[in-house]
Design a protein around this motif. Structure first.
Motif, PDB file in Angstrom:
ATOM      1  N   GLN A  27       0.863  -1.179   0.000  1.00 23.47           N
ATOM      2  CA  GLN A  27       0.000   0.000   0.000  1.00 23.47           C
ATOM      3  C   GLN A  27       0.897   1.225   0.000  1.00 23.47           C
ATOM      4  O   GLN A  27       1.646   1.442   0.944  1.00 23.47           O
ATOM      5  CB  GLN A  27      -0.915   0.016   1.222  1.00 23.47           C
ATOM      6  CG  GLN A  27      -1.986  -1.026   1.171  1.00 23.47           C
ATOM      7  CD  GLN A  27      -2.919  -0.958   2.366  1.00 23.47           C
ATOM      8  OE1 GLN A  27      -2.634  -0.290   3.358  1.00 23.47           O
ATOM      9  NE2 GLN A  27      -4.028  -1.653   2.273  1.00 23.47           N
ATOM     10  N   VAL A  28       0.809   2.001  -1.068  1.00 21.48           N
ATOM     11  CA  VAL A  28       1.659   3.166  -1.260  1.00 21.48           C
ATOM     12  C   VAL A  28       0.810   4.411  -1.038  1.00 21.48           C
ATOM     13  O   VAL A  28      -0.259   4.549  -1.618  1.00 21.48           O
ATOM     14  CB  VAL A  28       2.263   3.167  -2.683  1.00 21.48           C
ATOM     15  CG1 VAL A  28       3.216   4.336  -2.869  1.00 21.48           C
ATOM     16  CG2 VAL A  28       2.958   1.842  -2.973  1.00 21.48           C
ATOM     17  N   GLN A  29       1.303   5.322  -0.191  1.00 20.12           N
ATOM     18  CA  GLN A  29       0.570   6.552   0.103  1.00 20.12           C
ATOM     19  C   GLN A  29       1.368   7.743  -0.410  1.00 20.12           C
ATOM     20  O   GLN A  29       2.491   7.980   0.015  1.00 20.12           O
ATOM     21  CB  GLN A  29       0.346   6.703   1.611  1.00 20.12           C
ATOM     22  CG  GLN A  29      -0.348   7.994   2.012  1.00 20.12           C
ATOM     23  CD  GLN A  29      -1.751   8.098   1.432  1.00 20.12           C
ATOM     24  OE1 GLN A  29      -2.573   7.222   1.633  1.00 20.12           O
ATOM     25  NE2 GLN A  29      -2.021   9.167   0.723  1.00 20.12           N
ATOM     26  N   GLY A  30       0.763   8.475  -1.339  1.00 15.73           N
ATOM     27  CA  GLY A  30       1.335   9.726  -1.819  1.00 15.73           C
ATOM     28  C   GLY A  30       0.641  10.878  -1.105  1.00 15.73           C
ATOM     29  O   GLY A  30      -0.222  10.667  -0.257  1.00 15.73           O
ATOM     30  N   PRO A  31       0.963  12.118  -1.453  1.00 16.02           N
ATOM     31  CA  PRO A  31       0.322  13.255  -0.789  1.00 16.02           C
ATOM     32  C   PRO A  31      -1.160  13.402  -1.131  1.00 16.02           C
ATOM     33  O   PRO A  31      -1.925  13.943  -0.347  1.00 16.02           O
ATOM     34  CB  PRO A  31       1.115  14.461  -1.271  1.00 16.02           C
ATOM     35  CG  PRO A  31       1.869  14.014  -2.456  1.00 16.02           C
ATOM     36  CD  PRO A  31       2.003  12.531  -2.378  1.00 16.02           C
ATOM     37  N   VAL A  32      -1.587  12.885  -2.284  1.00  9.58           N
ATOM     38  CA  VAL A  32      -2.974  13.051  -2.710  1.00  9.58           C
ATOM     39  C   VAL A  32      -3.729  11.736  -2.759  1.00  9.58           C
ATOM     40  O   VAL A  32      -4.888  11.663  -2.385  1.00  9.58           O
ATOM     41  CB  VAL A  32      -3.021  13.731  -4.105  1.00  9.58           C
ATOM     42  CG1 VAL A  32      -4.439  13.841  -4.616  1.00  9.58           C
ATOM     43  CG2 VAL A  32      -2.360  15.092  -4.048  1.00  9.58           C
ATOM     44  N   GLN A  33      -3.099  10.692  -3.199  1.00 10.79           N
ATOM     45  CA  GLN A  33      -3.791   9.426  -3.423  1.00 10.79           C
ATOM     46  C   GLN A  33      -2.978   8.273  -2.877  1.00 10.79           C
ATOM     47  O   GLN A  33      -1.806   8.417  -2.572  1.00 10.79           O
ATOM     48  CB  GLN A  33      -4.052   9.227  -4.910  1.00 10.79           C
ATOM     49  CG  GLN A  33      -2.774   9.149  -5.726  1.00 10.79           C
ATOM     50  CD  GLN A  33      -3.051   9.157  -7.212  1.00 10.79           C
ATOM     51  OE1 GLN A  33      -4.169   9.352  -7.630  1.00 10.79           O
ATOM     52  NE2 GLN A  33      -2.030   8.942  -8.009  1.00 10.79           N
ATOM     53  N   SER A  34      -3.634   7.139  -2.785  1.00 11.58           N
ATOM     54  CA  SER A  34      -2.941   5.918  -2.395  1.00 11.58           C
ATOM     55  C   SER A  34      -3.312   4.820  -3.380  1.00 11.58           C
ATOM     56  O   SER A  34      -4.334   4.899  -4.047  1.00 11.58           O
ATOM     57  CB  SER A  34      -3.310   5.513  -0.970  1.00 11.58           C
ATOM     58  OG  SER A  34      -4.675   5.227  -0.880  1.00 11.58           O
ATOM     59  N   TRP A  35      -2.480   3.815  -3.482  1.00 11.92           N
ATOM     60  CA  TRP A  35      -2.723   2.704  -4.381  1.00 11.92           C
ATOM     61  C   TRP A  35      -2.031   1.474  -3.827  1.00 11.92           C
ATOM     62  O   TRP A  35      -1.207   1.559  -2.928  1.00 11.92           O
ATOM     63  CB  TRP A  35      -2.244   3.021  -5.806  1.00 11.92           C
ATOM     64  CG  TRP A  35      -0.786   3.332  -5.906  1.00 11.92           C
ATOM     65  CD1 TRP A  35       0.233   2.458  -6.146  1.00 11.92           C
ATOM     66  CD2 TRP A  35      -0.169   4.624  -5.764  1.00 11.92           C
ATOM     67  NE1 TRP A  35       1.438   3.112  -6.162  1.00 11.92           N
ATOM     68  CE2 TRP A  35       1.220   4.443  -5.936  1.00 11.92           C
ATOM     69  CE3 TRP A  35      -0.659   5.898  -5.518  1.00 11.92           C
ATOM     70  CZ2 TRP A  35       2.127   5.494  -5.858  1.00 11.92           C
ATOM     71  CZ3 TRP A  35       0.248   6.938  -5.440  1.00 11.92           C
ATOM     72  CH2 TRP A  35       1.616   6.739  -5.612  1.00 11.92           C
ATOM     73  N   THR A  36      -2.382   0.335  -4.380  1.00 15.93           N
ATOM     74  CA  THR A  36      -1.780  -0.928  -3.980  1.00 15.93           C
ATOM     75  C   THR A  36      -1.160  -1.593  -5.193  1.00 15.93           C
ATOM     76  O   THR A  36      -1.780  -1.643  -6.256  1.00 15.93           O
ATOM     77  CB  THR A  36      -2.832  -1.871  -3.353  1.00 15.93           C
ATOM     78  OG1 THR A  36      -3.394  -1.226  -2.208  1.00 15.93           O
ATOM     79  CG2 THR A  36      -2.209  -3.186  -2.936  1.00 15.93           C
ATOM     80  N   VAL A  37       0.069  -2.056  -5.042  1.00  9.96           N
ATOM     81  CA  VAL A  37       0.739  -2.833  -6.079  1.00  9.96           C
ATOM     82  C   VAL A  37       1.122  -4.173  -5.471  1.00  9.96           C
ATOM     83  O   VAL A  37       1.373  -4.272  -4.274  1.00  9.96           O
ATOM     84  CB  VAL A  37       1.984  -2.119  -6.651  1.00  9.96           C
ATOM     85  CG1 VAL A  37       1.597  -0.901  -7.446  1.00  9.96           C
ATOM     86  CG2 VAL A  37       2.975  -1.749  -5.578  1.00  9.96           C
TER      87      VAL A  37
END
Length: 195
Positions: A27-37
């Protein structure tokens, strides 16, 4: 790619396609969105290899856990459809070690690790399944292994900018739908039939 705030690996799943393996959900969290790879352990090995090529002679902030640790020797999993308690414990320990490995690069004072091309591609939301560096061979890996069914090409083409554009489009669609619902409700309260 947007700056990554943190990476967690809360999931490890048994997979049977294209072969039996464990996939780790990052689970990757950026400043605006998050996503899963999702990546399997061999993808982490490829990442370590690519980082070594990108920064020859440099030592990463943390080391990649080996495929099997001597303290885990008796727990080396025999991959089945269901894991025994020692298999589950092995996978859980490895999941935590992989999370520490990735997170150490994200929080390291030496920014070359978090901005490295290899890490950015590895964590990109467009990564599909396993092999994030399709077509690249590691020493000792046959070309046929890297060309097997475990190599997934990047067909999505999504970028943070395109995600934001898509989000704006979806928000506009939601506003349009809300307006239509509001007009319909107003017409119903006034007993208008043709709306």
């Amino acid at each position: 790619m947007e700056q990554i705030r943190y990476v967690k690996i809360p999931h490890a799943d048994w997979r049977t396609e294209p072969d039996t393996h464990v996939a780790y959900g990052l689970q990757v969290q950026g400043p605006v969105q998050s996503w899963t790879v999702w990546h399997r352990y061999n993808d982490f090995l490829t990442l370590a290899y690519e980082l070594a090529r990108e920064f020859p002679g440099a030592t990463p902030p943390s080391t990649l856990p080996p495929k099997s640790m001597t303290s885990w020797f008796s727990k080396i999993p025999v991959m089945g459809s269901t894991g025994t308690s020692s298999e589950v414990e092995f996978i859980e320990e490895r999941r935590h070690a992989l999370e520490r490995y990735i997170q150490s690069m994200i929080v390291c004072d030496d920014e070359r690790w978090r901005t490295s091309k290899a890490l950015q591609e590895f964590l990109a939301p467009t990564s599909k399944g396993s092999k994030y560096l399709a077509g690249k061979n590691m020493p000792g890996m046959s070309a046929s292994a890297s060309e097997s069914g475990s190599v997934h090409s990047d067909t999505c083409g999504a970028t943070p900018a395109s995600w934001l554009n898509d989000e704006r489009d979806v928000e506009q669609t939601v506003r349009d739908i809300r307006q239509s619902i509001l007009r319909r409700e107003n017409a119903l309260t006034r007993n208008e039939i043709s709306v």
